[in-house]
Write a protein that holds these residues in place. Structure first.
Motif, PDB file in Angstrom:
ATOM      1  N   TYR A  76       3.229  -9.709  -5.349  1.00 55.05           N
ATOM      2  CA  TYR A  76       1.960  -9.410  -6.012  1.00 55.05           C
ATOM      3  C   TYR A  76       2.170  -8.360  -7.096  1.00 55.05           C
ATOM      4  O   TYR A  76       3.016  -7.467  -6.961  1.00 55.05           O
ATOM      5  CB  TYR A  76       0.925  -8.849  -5.022  1.00 55.05           C
ATOM      6  N   ASP A  77       1.355  -8.460  -8.128  1.00 62.11           N
ATOM      7  CA  ASP A  77       1.205  -7.393  -9.105  1.00 62.11           C
ATOM      8  C   ASP A  77       0.008  -6.558  -8.655  1.00 62.11           C
ATOM      9  O   ASP A  77      -1.119  -7.058  -8.594  1.00 62.11           O
ATOM     10  CB  ASP A  77       0.960  -7.989 -10.493  1.00 62.11           C
ATOM     11  N   MET A  78       0.250  -5.287  -8.328  1.00 57.95           N
ATOM     12  CA  MET A  78      -0.811  -4.460  -7.773  1.00 57.95           C
ATOM     13  C   MET A  78      -1.956  -4.223  -8.754  1.00 57.95           C
ATOM     14  O   MET A  78      -3.082  -3.944  -8.352  1.00 57.95           O
ATOM     15  CB  MET A  78      -0.236  -3.123  -7.319  1.00 57.95           C
ATOM     16  N   ASN A  79      -1.688  -4.340 -10.036  1.00 60.52           N
ATOM     17  CA  ASN A  79      -2.739  -4.087 -11.034  1.00 60.52           C
ATOM     18  C   ASN A  79      -3.751  -5.224 -11.095  1.00 60.52           C
ATOM     19  O   ASN A  79      -4.948  -4.999 -11.291  1.00 60.52           O
ATOM     20  CB  ASN A  79      -2.114  -3.870 -12.408  1.00 60.52           C
ATOM     21  N   THR A  80      -3.273  -6.458 -10.930  1.00 60.56           N
ATOM     22  CA  THR A  80      -4.154  -7.620 -11.058  1.00 60.56           C
ATOM     23  C   THR A  80      -4.291  -8.398  -9.758  1.00 60.56           C
ATOM     24  O   THR A  80      -5.161  -9.260  -9.646  1.00 60.56           O
ATOM     25  CB  THR A  80      -3.615  -8.573 -12.140  1.00 60.56           C
ATOM     26  N   MET A  81      -3.404  -8.114  -8.786  1.00 63.12           N
ATOM     27  CA  MET A  81      -3.313  -8.844  -7.519  1.00 63.12           C
ATOM     28  C   MET A  81      -3.025 -10.322  -7.743  1.00 63.12           C
ATOM     29  O   MET A  81      -3.323 -11.164  -6.895  1.00 63.12           O
ATOM     30  CB  MET A  81      -4.571  -8.661  -6.669  1.00 63.12           C
ATOM     31  N   SER A  82      -2.454 -10.671  -8.919  1.00 63.25           N
ATOM     32  CA  SER A  82      -1.945 -12.025  -9.099  1.00 63.25           C
ATOM     33  C   SER A  82      -0.698 -12.171  -8.247  1.00 63.25           C
ATOM     34  O   SER A  82      -0.017 -11.190  -7.928  1.00 63.25           O
ATOM     35  CB  SER A  82      -1.633 -12.287 -10.573  1.00 63.25           C
ATOM     36  N   LEU A 100       0.148  -0.169   4.818  1.00 65.34           N
ATOM     37  CA  LEU A 100       0.996   0.486   3.835  1.00 65.34           C
ATOM     38  C   LEU A 100       0.119   1.389   2.974  1.00 65.34           C
ATOM     39  O   LEU A 100      -0.929   0.952   2.472  1.00 65.34           O
ATOM     40  CB  LEU A 100       1.667  -0.582   2.964  1.00 65.34           C
ATOM     41  N   LEU A 101       0.518   2.647   2.821  1.00 65.21           N
ATOM     42  CA  LEU A 101      -0.232   3.597   2.012  1.00 65.21           C
ATOM     43  C   LEU A 101       0.459   3.753   0.657  1.00 65.21           C
ATOM     44  O   LEU A 101       1.634   4.113   0.584  1.00 65.21           O
ATOM     45  CB  LEU A 101      -0.311   4.953   2.709  1.00 65.21           C
ATOM     46  N   LEU A 102      -0.273   3.464  -0.415  1.00 60.67           N
ATOM     47  CA  LEU A 102       0.252   3.558  -1.768  1.00 60.67           C
ATOM     48  C   LEU A 102      -0.663   4.469  -2.580  1.00 60.67           C
ATOM     49  O   LEU A 102      -1.699   4.032  -3.079  1.00 60.67           O
ATOM     50  CB  LEU A 102       0.341   2.170  -2.423  1.00 60.67           C
ATOM     51  N   TYR A 103      -0.271   5.746  -2.655  1.00 59.33           N
ATOM     52  CA  TYR A 103      -1.093   6.746  -3.339  1.00 59.33           C
ATOM     53  C   TYR A 103      -2.486   6.790  -2.702  1.00 59.33           C
ATOM     54  O   TYR A 103      -2.622   7.085  -1.523  1.00 59.33           O
ATOM     55  CB  TYR A 103      -1.141   6.466  -4.839  1.00 59.33           C
ATOM     56  N   ASP A 104      -3.527   6.449  -3.467  1.00 64.60           N
ATOM     57  CA  ASP A 104      -4.886   6.490  -2.915  1.00 64.60           C
ATOM     58  C   ASP A 104      -5.374   5.117  -2.470  1.00 64.60           C
ATOM     59  O   ASP A 104      -6.558   4.917  -2.250  1.00 64.60           O
ATOM     60  CB  ASP A 104      -5.856   7.068  -3.944  1.00 64.60           C
ATOM     61  N   LYS A 105      -4.455   4.172  -2.347  1.00 65.47           N
ATOM     62  CA  LYS A 105      -4.801   2.819  -1.909  1.00 65.47           C
ATOM     63  C   LYS A 105      -4.117   2.516  -0.584  1.00 65.47           C
ATOM     64  O   LYS A 105      -3.067   3.055  -0.254  1.00 65.47           O
ATOM     65  CB  LYS A 105      -4.372   1.784  -2.955  1.00 65.47           C
ATOM     66  N   LEU A 106      -4.752   1.639   0.175  1.00 67.43           N
ATOM     67  CA  LEU A 106      -4.219   1.203   1.454  1.00 67.43           C
ATOM     68  C   LEU A 106      -4.102  -0.318   1.401  1.00 67.43           C
ATOM     69  O   LEU A 106      -5.014  -1.000   0.930  1.00 67.43           O
ATOM     70  CB  LEU A 106      -5.169   1.614   2.585  1.00 67.43           C
ATOM     71  N   VAL A 107      -2.967  -0.848   1.868  1.00 66.13           N
ATOM     72  CA  VAL A 107      -2.762  -2.288   1.918  1.00 66.13           C
ATOM     73  C   VAL A 107      -2.562  -2.691   3.368  1.00 66.13           C
ATOM     74  O   VAL A 107      -1.815  -2.049   4.111  1.00 66.13           O
ATOM     75  CB  VAL A 107      -1.544  -2.727   1.083  1.00 66.13           C
ATOM     76  N   ALA A 145       6.647  -2.449  -0.623  1.00 60.64           N
ATOM     77  CA  ALA A 145       6.154  -2.198  -1.972  1.00 60.64           C
ATOM     78  C   ALA A 145       7.094  -1.289  -2.744  1.00 60.64           C
ATOM     79  O   ALA A 145       7.895  -0.552  -2.166  1.00 60.64           O
ATOM     80  CB  ALA A 145       4.753  -1.579  -1.923  1.00 60.64           C
ATOM     81  N   SER A 146       6.961  -1.369  -4.057  1.00 60.61           N
ATOM     82  CA  SER A 146       7.592  -0.435  -4.983  1.00 60.61           C
ATOM     83  C   SER A 146       6.466   0.230  -5.768  1.00 60.61           C
ATOM     84  O   SER A 146       6.013  -0.306  -6.785  1.00 60.61           O
ATOM     85  CB  SER A 146       8.548  -1.175  -5.934  1.00 60.61           C
ATOM     86  N   PRO A 147       5.974   1.377  -5.303  1.00 62.65           N
ATOM     87  CA  PRO A 147       4.822   2.008  -5.968  1.00 62.65           C
ATOM     88  C   PRO A 147       5.070   2.304  -7.447  1.00 62.65           C
ATOM     89  O   PRO A 147       4.152   2.188  -8.266  1.00 62.65           O
ATOM     90  CB  PRO A 147       4.630   3.304  -5.169  1.00 62.65           C
TER      91      PRO A 147
END
Length: 267
Positions: A142-148, A81-88, A123-125
């Protein structure tokens, strides 16, 4: 053999070691492709493979070339999954990985909240929410900011699988139905079903989970509560967030592969 405090022999703890040998074809996949992602800004193509590697390809030329390899998984990579400049990515090695999508292919974070293969991502970017799903009916938010992380399905007495909960009510999830399993048999059935399709609406307020038991479960990830449950003809292996829910089987005639079961507007 070692002796414990009582003098009785105790078995030595086994250690597991994983070794990956690079194939001689270093710039191409050596196994099947499980998932694709396209960067609309650069027209780069990301391919996730059974060879445990994700590759980024330059397709703006007559002969596509591999620009970067994302190496770190030790089993099939099932979704990307591509989320802006991040890849999951998610894998049969039970992990979800967050990568920097740039040239270096650097892994930023690895989580392992699943107990079996992780098969799909959504995801919901805009809201920074990510969902993963896999075997044993496991769905993790998951919270993408903290990965909790918070476990949405199946129900456990303590659904939080991270140090903090992304949303206050998420721990209320219960077997995908808004409550805990009513019997041990129901709990066992929840463990046996698998998820191969997942979608999340842009606002992060609805998650659609497609399972092998021929149901699509819609739930609110903010509270973990059921929205509705849809019965379909066959096990669900594909979902779309573009205005319709699609379901189908891995085998059979073309007419059975994709079936629009409900129009909900944008998920």
């Amino acid at each position: 053999m070692y002796a414990n405090s009582n003098g009785a022999p105790s078995k030595r703890k086994e250690r597991k070691l994983s070794v990956i040998f690079r194939h001689t074809s270093a710039n191409q996949h050596v196994a099947g492709i499980e998932s694709l992602a396209v960067d609309p800004g650069t027209n780069s193509l990301y391919t996730a493979s059974r060879d445990s590697i994700v590759r980024r390809w330059n397709v703006n030329q007559a002969q596509p070339s591999c620009e970067t390899s994302f190496e770190g998984h030790i089993d099939w990579v099932n979704d990307v999954l591509l989320l802006y400049d991040k890849l999951v990515t998610c894998s049969s090695d039970k992990t979800v990985k967050l990568w920097q999508a740039g040239d270096e292919g650097r892994c930023l974070h690895t989580t392992q909240h699943h107990t079996d293969y992780v098969t799909c991502l959504a995801a919901s970017p805009a809201t920074g929410k990510l969902v993963s799903a896999g075997l044993r009916s496991e769905v993790i938010l998951y919270d993408m900011n903290t990965m909790s992380a918070v476990q949405l399905m199946p129900y456990t007495s303590n659904n939080s699988t991270g140090s903090s909960s992304p949303d206050p009510g998420a721990a209320a999830a219960a077997d995908g139905l808004g409550g805990p399993p009513s019997s041990p048999g129901q709990a066992q059935q929840a463990q046996q079903r698998s998820t191969y399709a997942l979608a999340m609406n842009p606002g992060g307020s609805l998650v659609a989970v497609g399972t092998t038991e021929s149901y699509i479960r819609l739930m609110d990830p903010r509270t973990g509560q059921k929205v509705m449950k849809l019965k379909v003809r066959m096990g669900c292996h594909m979902l779309s967030s573009g205005g319709s829910i699609l379901c189908g089987t891995r085998t059979g005639a073309i007419a059975d592969v994709l079936e629009v079961v409900l129009l909900l507007g944008p998920l």
